[in-house]
Design a protein around this motif. Sequence first.
Motif, PDB file in Angstrom:
ATOM      1  N   ALA A 288      -2.553   5.218   7.122  1.00  0.00           N
ATOM      2  CA  ALA A 288      -2.839   5.186   5.381  1.00  0.00           C
ATOM      3  C   ALA A 288      -3.382   3.843   5.151  1.00  0.00           C
ATOM      4  O   ALA A 288      -4.265   3.896   4.359  1.00  0.00           O
ATOM      5  N   SER A 289      -3.077   2.752   5.701  1.00  0.00           N
ATOM      6  CA  SER A 289      -3.426   1.341   5.224  1.00  0.00           C
ATOM      7  C   SER A 289      -5.099   1.250   5.726  1.00  0.00           C
ATOM      8  O   SER A 289      -5.988   0.822   4.822  1.00  0.00           O
TER       9      SER A 289
ATOM     10  N   HIS B  13      -7.067   3.479   3.598  1.00  0.00           N
ATOM     11  CA  HIS B  13      -7.016   2.785   2.078  1.00  0.00           C
ATOM     12  C   HIS B  13      -8.275   1.892   2.169  1.00  0.00           C
ATOM     13  O   HIS B  13      -9.012   1.803   1.157  1.00  0.00           O
ATOM     14  N   THR B  14      -8.352   0.871   2.863  1.00  0.00           N
ATOM     15  CA  THR B  14      -8.975   0.007   3.265  1.00  0.00           C
ATOM     16  C   THR B  14     -10.698   0.243   3.154  1.00  0.00           C
ATOM     17  O   THR B  14     -11.441  -0.188   2.537  1.00  0.00           O
TER      18      THR B  14
ATOM     19  N   ALA C  83     -11.633   2.275   0.005  1.00  0.00           N
ATOM     20  CA  ALA C  83     -11.666   1.181  -1.161  1.00  0.00           C
ATOM     21  C   ALA C  83     -12.957   0.415  -0.860  1.00  0.00           C
ATOM     22  O   ALA C  83     -13.619   0.112  -1.864  1.00  0.00           O
TER      23      ALA C  83
ATOM     24  N   ARG D 241      -4.628   4.297  -5.755  1.00  0.00           N
ATOM     25  CA  ARG D 241      -3.941   5.204  -4.893  1.00  0.00           C
ATOM     26  C   ARG D 241      -4.551   6.462  -4.693  1.00  0.00           C
ATOM     27  O   ARG D 241      -5.834   6.714  -5.388  1.00  0.00           O
ATOM     28  N   MET D 242      -4.273   7.231  -3.588  1.00  0.00           N
ATOM     29  CA  MET D 242      -5.273   8.312  -3.119  1.00  0.00           C
ATOM     30  C   MET D 242      -4.585   9.345  -2.352  1.00  0.00           C
ATOM     31  O   MET D 242      -3.384   9.073  -2.087  1.00  0.00           O
TER      32      MET D 242
ATOM     33  N   SER E 189      -1.446  10.212   2.016  1.00  0.00           N
ATOM     34  CA  SER E 189      -1.327   9.565   0.735  1.00  0.00           C
ATOM     35  C   SER E 189      -1.475   7.995   0.995  1.00  0.00           C
ATOM     36  O   SER E 189      -0.803   7.512   1.928  1.00  0.00           O
ATOM     37  N   SER E 190      -1.675   7.389   0.123  1.00  0.00           N
ATOM     38  CA  SER E 190      -1.885   5.989   0.070  1.00  0.00           C
ATOM     39  C   SER E 190      -1.418   5.559  -1.395  1.00  0.00           C
ATOM     40  O   SER E 190      -2.165   5.706  -2.358  1.00  0.00           O
TER      41      SER E 190
END
Length: 83
Positions: free
Chosen positions: A7-8, A11-12, A15, A28-29, A48-49
Motif C-alpha cells: 500500500a505504501s 501510494h508513493t 502520488a 487516500r485511495m 486502500s491507502s
Amino acid sequence: MTAPDLASDLHTAIADVLDRHGYGLLSRMILVAEIVDEDGALGLLLGSSPTDLPVWDRVGMLRYALHDTEADVIASRITQDEE
C-alpha cells in the motif's frame, strides 16, 4: 512483501504520477486491479491507502466512483442521441 508495504509503495508511486501531471496531493485511495497470475488465472486486487482506511470510507469511495462513471455514461448517451 506485506500489505502495508504494498500500500505504501503504491501510494508513493501514484502520488508521484499525479503530482507530475498537476493533480495535487494524494490523500487516500482505493485501488482495484485485475491480476493475472503465472498460470493465467484472473484475480482481483483490492487495496486502500492508508491501509487502516475504515471499510465505510472504502465503500463510500467505490460508490462515488461508480456513480461518477455512471453519470459520464448517461451523459455520453444523451449527447449521442441528440446528434
